[in-house]
Design an enzyme around this catalytic site. Structure first.
Site, PDB file in Angstrom:
ATOM      1  N   ARG A   8       0.845  -0.971  -0.390  1.00 24.80           N
ATOM      2  CA  ARG A   8      -0.409   0.635   0.183  1.00 24.80           C
ATOM      3  C   ARG A   8       0.897   0.512   0.105  1.00 24.80           C
ATOM      4  O   ARG A   8       1.644   1.513   0.796  1.00 24.80           O
ATOM      5  CB  ARG A   8      -0.913   0.194   1.319  1.00 24.80           C
ATOM      6  CG  ARG A   8      -1.225   1.878   0.976  1.00 24.80           C
ATOM      7  CD  ARG A   8      -2.853   1.294   2.472  1.00 24.80           C
ATOM      8  NE  ARG A   8      -3.626   0.183   1.509  1.00 24.80           N
ATOM      9  CZ  ARG A   8      -5.013   0.559   1.876  1.00 24.80           C
ATOM     10  NH1 ARG A   8      -5.636   1.251   3.163  1.00 24.80           N
ATOM     11  NH2 ARG A   8      -5.946  -0.667   1.895  1.00 24.80           N
ATOM     12  N   HIS A  35      -6.967   0.852  -7.170  1.00 24.74           N
ATOM     13  CA  HIS A  35      -7.444   0.256  -5.274  1.00 24.74           C
ATOM     14  C   HIS A  35      -7.599  -1.301  -6.321  1.00 24.74           C
ATOM     15  O   HIS A  35      -8.829  -1.169  -6.411  1.00 24.74           O
ATOM     16  CB  HIS A  35      -8.034   1.019  -4.590  1.00 24.74           C
ATOM     17  CG  HIS A  35      -8.239   0.273  -3.548  1.00 24.74           C
ATOM     18  ND1 HIS A  35      -7.359  -0.258  -3.364  1.00 24.74           N
ATOM     19  CD2 HIS A  35      -8.062   0.642  -2.283  1.00 24.74           C
ATOM     20  CE1 HIS A  35      -7.376  -0.372  -1.814  1.00 24.74           C
ATOM     21  NE2 HIS A  35      -7.732   0.014  -1.348  1.00 24.74           N
ATOM     22  N   GLN A  38     -10.020  -3.727  -3.194  1.00 30.61           N
ATOM     23  CA  GLN A  38     -10.858  -2.978  -3.319  1.00 30.61           C
ATOM     24  C   GLN A  38     -11.875  -3.767  -4.386  1.00 30.61           C
ATOM     25  O   GLN A  38     -13.348  -3.710  -3.817  1.00 30.61           O
ATOM     26  CB  GLN A  38     -11.097  -1.786  -3.244  1.00 30.61           C
ATOM     27  CG  GLN A  38     -12.430  -0.892  -2.286  1.00 30.61           C
ATOM     28  CD  GLN A  38     -12.647  -1.438  -1.428  1.00 30.61           C
ATOM     29  OE1 GLN A  38     -12.062  -1.545  -0.355  1.00 30.61           O
ATOM     30  NE2 GLN A  38     -13.422  -1.805  -1.004  1.00 30.61           N
ATOM     31  N   ASP A 123     -16.899   7.950  -2.223  1.00 30.25           N
ATOM     32  CA  ASP A 123     -15.839   7.798  -1.287  1.00 30.25           C
ATOM     33  C   ASP A 123     -15.742   8.812  -0.666  1.00 30.25           C
ATOM     34  O   ASP A 123     -16.278   9.710  -1.010  1.00 30.25           O
ATOM     35  CB  ASP A 123     -14.412   7.094  -2.909  1.00 30.25           C
ATOM     36  CG  ASP A 123     -13.252   6.423  -1.868  1.00 30.25           C
ATOM     37  OD1 ASP A 123     -13.032   5.976  -0.413  1.00 30.25           O
ATOM     38  OD2 ASP A 123     -12.555   6.526  -2.284  1.00 30.25           O
ATOM     39  N   CYS A 162     -16.223   2.503   0.548  1.00 26.41           N
ATOM     40  CA  CYS A 162     -14.858   1.737   0.617  1.00 26.41           C
ATOM     41  C   CYS A 162     -14.349   1.530   2.271  1.00 26.41           C
ATOM     42  O   CYS A 162     -13.279   0.363   2.616  1.00 26.41           O
ATOM     43  CB  CYS A 162     -14.067   1.804  -0.679  1.00 26.41           C
ATOM     44  SG  CYS A 162     -13.302   3.806  -0.302  1.00 26.41           S
ATOM     45  N   ARG A 190     -13.766  -7.989   1.267  1.00 27.26           N
ATOM     46  CA  ARG A 190     -11.766  -7.903   0.832  1.00 27.26           C
ATOM     47  C   ARG A 190     -10.923  -9.180   1.776  1.00 27.26           C
ATOM     48  O   ARG A 190      -9.934  -9.458   0.555  1.00 27.26           O
ATOM     49  CB  ARG A 190     -11.471  -6.329   2.315  1.00 27.26           C
ATOM     50  CG  ARG A 190     -11.465  -5.613   1.813  1.00 27.26           C
ATOM     51  CD  ARG A 190     -11.429  -5.251   0.845  1.00 27.26           C
ATOM     52  NE  ARG A 190      -9.966  -5.188   0.607  1.00 27.26           N
ATOM     53  CZ  ARG A 190      -9.262  -3.457   0.672  1.00 27.26           C
ATOM     54  NH1 ARG A 190      -9.884  -2.720   0.834  1.00 27.26           N
ATOM     55  NH2 ARG A 190      -7.705  -4.084   0.335  1.00 27.26           N
TER      56      ARG A 190
HETATM   57  N1  NVA Z   1      -9.324   7.228  -1.661  1.00 29.13           N
HETATM   58  C1  NVA Z   1      -8.896   6.760  -0.574  1.00 29.13           C
HETATM   59  C2  NVA Z   1      -9.352   4.898  -0.331  1.00 29.13           C
HETATM   60  C3  NVA Z   1      -9.717   4.748   0.969  1.00 29.13           C
HETATM   61  C4  NVA Z   1      -9.731   3.208   1.347  1.00 29.13           C
HETATM   62  C5  NVA Z   1      -8.034   6.608  -0.126  1.00 29.13           C
HETATM   63  O1  NVA Z   1      -6.803   6.638  -1.357  1.00 29.13           O
HETATM   64  O2  NVA Z   1      -7.355   6.995   0.751  1.00 29.13           O
END
Ligand code: NVA
Length: 206
Positions: A8, A35, A38, A123, A162, A190
């Site tokens: 990540r 992502h 997800q 989101d 998410c 997930r």
């Molecule tokens: N768009 C959000 C997703 C978090 C799972 C981020 O990148 O923080």
């Protein structure tokens, strides 16, 4: 030392450069660009509750961000229609749209996007690494998923997010904690989706 690595990162290029030097599968566990893990869980959750996603319409409300980019990629792979409702300044990158020709529509009108949709997705307004907090809050304030918006969607429409979510910002408590919200199954999935990604990386499934 390990059989696979999930990273990540903020900068997508960090994952790409790590993967270019790695001798094991490297999985994108979220970057500023996409992502995918997800979205595998999101598709699994939709199909668990509503059947095949092919041919369905998904409304994305808000930031044309990393999660939105993976929905765009998925629209091409899994054959669904994606309508993205976002402010002009926060549209998805053209490179992502080029991946899914004919599958994605962009609008600033979230009501038009939600009308008849099988699934409404939101989101947070501010993602990890975003610096322009005040500008984002101002731009996204008109893009809240509330009960009136969900009423425009298909009667069978579900809501996905998410997480982490911000009740009263991108979604009302009434929607995210309401009967059409699948967020807890989505969060549980997930782990199941990620197990299958590992199995695919190791050649255990096709
Ligand atoms: N768009 C959000 C997703 C978090 C799972 C981020 O990148 O923080």
């Amino acid at each position: 030392m390990v059989d696979a690595v999930m990273i990540r990162a903020v900068a997508h290029e960090e994952v790409e450069s790590f993967a270019a030097s790695a001798s094991v599968p490297v999985i994108n566990g979220l970057t500023d660009r996409s992502h995918p893990c997800q979205i595998m869980a999101d598709l699994m959750t939709f199909e668990e509750h509503r059947g095949p996603i092919a041919g369905r319409t998904i409304a994305w409300i808000g930031d044309g961000n990393n999660v939105c980019a993976s929905f765009i990629h998925a629209a091409a792979k899994f054959d669904f229609r994606l309508i993205v409702a976002c402010p002009e300044a926060y549209r998805p990158r053209p490179e992502e749209l080029a991946y899914a020709p004919g599958r994605v529509e962009i609008t600033t009108d979230m009501r038009a996007a939600a009308r008849g949709a099988d699934c409404v997705v939101a989101d947070g307004w501010v993602s990890m690494g975003d610096a322009d907090h005040a500008a984002r809050v101002a731009a996204f304030a008109p893009y809240q998923v509330d009960e009136a918006l969900m009423a425009l969607a298909s009667p069978e429409a579900v809501f996905l997010h998410c997480l982490p979510a911000h009740r009263g910002e991108e979604v009302t408590a009434g929607v995210i904690d309401g009967p059409r919200s699948l967020i807890w199954d989505e969060a549980e999935n997930r782990i199941h989706a990620q197990k299958s990604i590992l199995a695919w990386c190791f050649g255990a499934i096709g």
